[in-house]
Design an enzyme around this catalytic site. Structure first.
Site, PDB file in Angstrom:
ATOM      1  N   GLU A 411     103.173  76.757   8.547  1.00 27.07           N
ATOM      2  CA  GLU A 411     102.182  76.996   7.432  1.00 27.07           C
ATOM      3  C   GLU A 411     102.765  77.963   6.342  1.00 27.07           C
ATOM      4  O   GLU A 411     102.738  77.669   5.277  1.00 27.07           O
ATOM      5  CB  GLU A 411     100.863  77.204   7.990  1.00 27.07           C
ATOM      6  CG  GLU A 411     100.319  75.933   8.621  1.00 27.07           C
ATOM      7  CD  GLU A 411     100.863  75.572  10.177  1.00 27.07           C
ATOM      8  OE1 GLU A 411     100.325  74.686  10.730  1.00 27.07           O
ATOM      9  OE2 GLU A 411     101.363  76.412  10.568  1.00 27.07           O
ATOM     10  N   HIS A 478      89.773  73.410  16.257  1.00 25.84           N
ATOM     11  CA  HIS A 478      89.893  72.337  15.145  1.00 25.84           C
ATOM     12  C   HIS A 478      88.492  72.143  14.470  1.00 25.84           C
ATOM     13  O   HIS A 478      88.208  70.995  13.898  1.00 25.84           O
ATOM     14  CB  HIS A 478      90.064  71.094  15.899  1.00 25.84           C
ATOM     15  CG  HIS A 478      91.599  70.968  16.535  1.00 25.84           C
ATOM     16  ND1 HIS A 478      92.028  71.596  17.588  1.00 25.84           N
ATOM     17  CD2 HIS A 478      92.912  70.485  16.097  1.00 25.84           C
ATOM     18  CE1 HIS A 478      93.214  71.741  17.865  1.00 25.84           C
ATOM     19  NE2 HIS A 478      93.740  70.855  16.845  1.00 25.84           N
TER      20      HIS A 478
END
Length: 672
Positions: A411, A478
C-alpha cells in the site's frame, strides 16, 4: 576539519579515466563539483556564527550528486535527499533562492514552511524529500510510470541512503519498479553511517547492491567519490533504460565527513577511518587530476573560486536582507489546498437507471476514465478480477492494463506512486482493498499527499478509495471505521456518501478535484441499497451536507450507514419528528447546514458508526457547544459504537455498533 588543497599537496589519491569525455565536459563537472563545496564551507561558517540554525552537510559526497545530475537530461525528474546540494546547484537553481529557502524566507520554495531540501520545483524537475527517508522511492515509480504511459523516453533518478534501505519503502519501491519495468535509477549513497549507526548494524549482506538480483534488476557498485565514474555509469544506464525501460540499482560508496547534522559531531568515527576517507576527497582529487592533465590551470582554479565566492556572498546578502515573513492566517489556510473549480458538471440528459451503491461507484469511475485519458486506477486485483468487490470488472478490457493496474501487495508504494503520477501530469485512483489496510500507506497519505501543496505548491491529484464499515461479520481487520484518522489532517478531503446517487456524484467530484481525497464506501451498502440515478456523468459538490428527512423536534446529524439507521428508526417510530442531516463530506464538514438544523430544533444527536472517543462527532459537538450554545434546549448527545475493537460474532458485532444504542439515545434526548 575540511580537507584543503594544501594538506593534500596536489596529490591524486584516486584513479580517474576520462575516457571519451571532452575537456569541456570535464571542466563542467569540476565547476559543478566545486560550487556546492564552497557553498557548504560558507554555510558552516554562518552556522558557527549563529546566522543559520541547522545544516546537513554533504561534504565528501558531492561527486554523487553532481555526476548523477549531469548525466540526466534536464527534463528528467530527480528526487534527492538532504545531502544532495549538488543536485540543486547543478540544475541551475539560483543560489539566492536556495539560501532564502534555508533561512525560511518568503522567496524560498516553501514560503518558510519547511527547511533545507524539503521542497520540489517543477521548473527544475526536482522533487524534494520529507524527513521520512523511504517514501521518495515510490514517488519516483509513479513519475516513471507516467512517462511510460505517455511514451516519453525518459529516466527518473532517485536517491536514498544506506540507512533507508532497511525501511519497507525501499523494498516496496524496488519491487514495484521491477514488476512494472519502470525506468528508475535507484542510487544508494552508502556513506557508512546512519547518524551514528555503522553499516555493520544496518544490514548483513556484503554489499547493498547484492539485493538487486532479488528484484530481478541490474546492479552496480561504484566509487561514489569519483565524479567521472558516477557520471559515466549513470549516463550509460539512463541511455539504456530510456528505450529499454527497467529499473537499475547503483550503490555509490562514499563517506560522510561531517556529522549527521552539525550538532551531532563525528566522535563515533574512528580517527583512522576518517583519515583514510580524507585522502579520497572528491573535489580536491578531481581538481588535482585536471591540473596534472593540463585540463585546467592554477590561475583558472583561483579565478573560479573568486567568482564563486562573490556569487555566494551576493546570494547570502540578498537572502539575508529579505524581510522576515509576516504571518497571514488567511493565506496559510488557503494554501493548504490546491484551488478547485466552483462550477459543477451537469448531466447531459435526464435519463436514469436503477443502480446499486456499488454500481454507482463503478459508473463514476468508468465515465471518468472515458473523460480523462490521464486517469489511472491502481490496486490489488483491480484488473482482470475486477477488484475484491467486482467494482472494476470489465475495466481492463475497455481501458487496458496500462491504466487499470494490478499492484503488488504494498500500500505504501502504491500511494507514493499515485503521488508521482500526479507530479508528472496524471490523475490516480488507488483502491485500498479494505479501509483497514490503509495503515500500511499511512505515512504517504499523511505526510506526502496531504502536505505537498502547502509545502511547495504541488497538488496531489489522488483519490484513495476506502471500502469500510461493519455489518458483515468480518471482524477487527476488515470492518473498522477509521475516518477519524484522516479528518484531523489538513490537506486531505474526506468524503463518505450514503446513497448511490451521492456515491456517483461525489466520486466524480473527487476525481475532478486536484486535492487528495479519502473516499469512504460502506461495504454493507454495496449491494444492500439501490436507487434511480442519472446515467450521465455529473458531480455533486464536496463539502455540502444534505437534509434527507425533515422534522421539528430533534436533529440527527450523521453519515454513511448511520443515515440509514436513522431513517429506518423514524419509519418504525413515526411519533418522532426529526431532521436527518447527511454530512456526506467529513473534511470539510458543512458548518452552515449543521448550524441551520441546530437553530431550528435545539436538540441534537450526532450518530456515527465509528467509536465514540475522538470520532468526528466530538468535533461537531464541540463546535455546536462553542458557537450555538444559545440555541440549544438540551446537551448535545452522541451515539456511537463501543470504544473497543470490532468483533466478528454477529451478536457481539450488533452490540458493538451504535445502532444498538440509538433508541435509548433518542429517547433520552427527547426527554429533556
Amino acid at each position: 576539519m575540511e580537507p584543503s588543497i594544501e594538506t593534500l599537496e596536489n596529490t591524486v589519491y584516486m584513479q580517474f579515466d576520462h575516457k571519451q569525455y571532452s575537456h569541456e565536459t570535464l571542466i563542467e563537472l569540476y565547476k559543478n563539483l566545486l560550487r556546492p563545496r564552497m557553498i557548504e564551507e560558507k554555510m558552516l561558517i554562518l552556522l558557527r556564527q549563529g546566522k543559520v540554525g541547522k545544516w546537513f552537510s554533504g561534504i565528501g559526497q558531492e561527486a554523487i550528486s553532481v555526476g548523477a545530475t549531469m548525466a540526466m537530461k534536464y527534463d528528467e525528474y530527480i528526487l534527492p535527499m538532504h545531502r544532495n546540494l549538488g543536485v540543486f546547484t547543478s540544475r541551475g537553481i539560483p543560489l539566492e533562492k536556495l539560501v532564502a529557502q534555508w533561512q525560511g524566507k518568503m522567496s524560498g520554495f516553501t514560503k518558510g514552511r519547511d527547511r533545507s531540501f524539503h521542497f520540489g520545483t517543477q521548473e527544475h524537475k526536482i522533487v524534494g524529500m520529507i524527513s521520512h527517508l523511504g517514501p521518495q522511492m515510490a514517488i519516483a515509480d509513479g513519475i516513471a510510470l507516467a512517462d511510460r504511459l505517455e511514451n516519453r523516453f525518459r529516466a527518473t533518478l532517485v536517491f536514498t541512503g544506506e540507512g533507508a534501505t532497511s525501511e519497507g519503502d525501499f523494498h516496496e519501491a524496488l519491487n514495484v519498479a521491477s514488476v512494472w519495468n519502470l525506468p528508475v535509477i535507484f542510487i544508494i549513497e552508502n556513506n557508512g553511517y546512519g547518524l551514528s549507526t555503522p553499516t555493520a548494524e544496518q544490514y548483513k549482506c556484503e554489499s547493498l547492491v547484492d539485493r538487486a538480483a532479488g528484484y530481478g534488476m541490474q546492479g552496480y557498485k561504484i566509487d561514489g567519490n569519483n565524479v567521472l565514474e558516477v557520471y559515466d555509469t549513470v549516463r550509460k544506464v539512463a541511455e539504456e533504460i530510456r528505450y529499454t525501460p527497467r529499473p537499475v540499482l547503483i550503490e555509490c560508496m562514499t563517506f560522510r565527513m561531517r556529522g549527521h547534522e552539525e550538532a551531532s559531531g563525528t566522535k563515533y568515527v574512528p580517527k583512522e577511518l576518517m583519515d583514510e576517507w580524507r585522502t579520497k576527497d572528491p573535489v580536491f582529487n578531481f581538481e588535482n587530476y585536471l591540473l596534472q592533465q593540463g585540463v585546467i590551470s592554477l590561475d583558472y582554479v583561483g579565478e573560479l573560486k573568486i567568482r564563486n565566492k562573490i556569487d555566494i556572498d551576493n546570494a547570502i546578502d540578498m537572502a539575508f536582507s529579505e524581510f522576515d515573513i509576516v504571518a497571514d492566517t488567511a493565506v496559510e489556510v488557503a494554501d493548504m489546498y490546491a484551488p478547485t473549480k466552483e462550477e459543477q458538471i451537469e448531466p447531459l440528459s435526464d435519463m436514469k437507471a436503477e443502480k446499486r451503491y456499488l454500481d454507482a461507484i463503478s459508473d463514476a469511475m468508468r465515465l471518468a476514465m472515458q473523460r480523462h485519458s490521464n486517469l489511472v486506477i491502481m490496486g490489488q486485483d483491480v484488473a482482470e478480477y475486477g477488484g475484491a468487490f467486482k467494482i472494476t470488472q470489465g475495466f481492463v478490457e475497455e481501458f487496458g492494463k496500462g491504466r487499470v493496474r494490478n499492484t503488488p501487495l504494498c500500500e505504501s508504494a502504491i500511494v507514493g506512486a499515485a503521488l508521482g503520477l500526479s507530479i508528472n501530469g496524471y490523475k490516480a485512483i488507488m483502491e485500498m482493498q479494505f479501509a483497514d489496510f490503509v495503515t500500511c500507506g499511512f505515512n504517504q497519505i499523511i505526510n506526502n499527499l496531504a502536505k505537498s501543496h502547502y509545502r511547495w505548491g504541488q497538488n496531489a491529484d489522488v483519490v484513495v478509495r476506502m471500502p469500510t464499515g461493519a455489518g458483515t461479520g468480518a471482524g477487527p481487520f476488515h470492518s473498522q471505521s477509521n475516518e477519524a484518522w484522516f479528518v484531523k489532517t489538513p490537506g486531505l478531503k474526506v468524503v463518505y456518501p450514503a446513497f448511490p446517487s451521492d456515491a456517483k456524484g461525489l466520486l466524480a467530484s473527487a476525481i475532478e478535484d486536484p486535492n487528495p481525497i479519502i473516499f469512504f464506501e460502506h461495504k454493507y451498502l454495496y449491494r444492500a441499497i439501490s436507487e434511480e440515478i442519472l446515467t450521465d456523468y455529473y458531480t455533486t459538490p464536496i463539502g455540502k451536507a444534505k437534509l434527507v428527512n425533515e422534522g421539528n423536534e430533534i436533529s440527527i446529524i450523521t453519515y454513511g450507514l448511520g443515515v440509514h439507521w436513522a431513517l429506518d428508526y423514524l419509519k418504525e417510530n413515526p411519533e418522532v419528528s426529526a431532521d436527518v442531516l447527511d454530512l456526506r463530506t467529513l473534511l470539510p464538514w458543512d458548518v452552515e447546514a449543521v448550524t441551520e438544523t441546530v437553530k431550528k430544533n435545539g436538540k441534537v444527536l450526532i450518530l456515527h458508526e465509528d467509536t465514540l472517543c475522538c470520532g468526528i462527532g466530538a468535533e461537531i459537538a464541540a463546535y455546536i457547544g462553542e458557537h450555538l450554545f444559545n440555541y440549544l434546549d438540551s446537551p448535545v448527545m452522541r451515539c456511537a459504537s463501543l470504544d473497543t475493537a470490532i468483533p466478528m460474532n454477529k451478536a457481539l458485532e450488533d452490540n458493538f455498533l451504535a445502532k444498538a444504542r440509538l433508541d435509548e439515545s433518542i429517547k433520552k434526548l427527547m426527554s429533556y
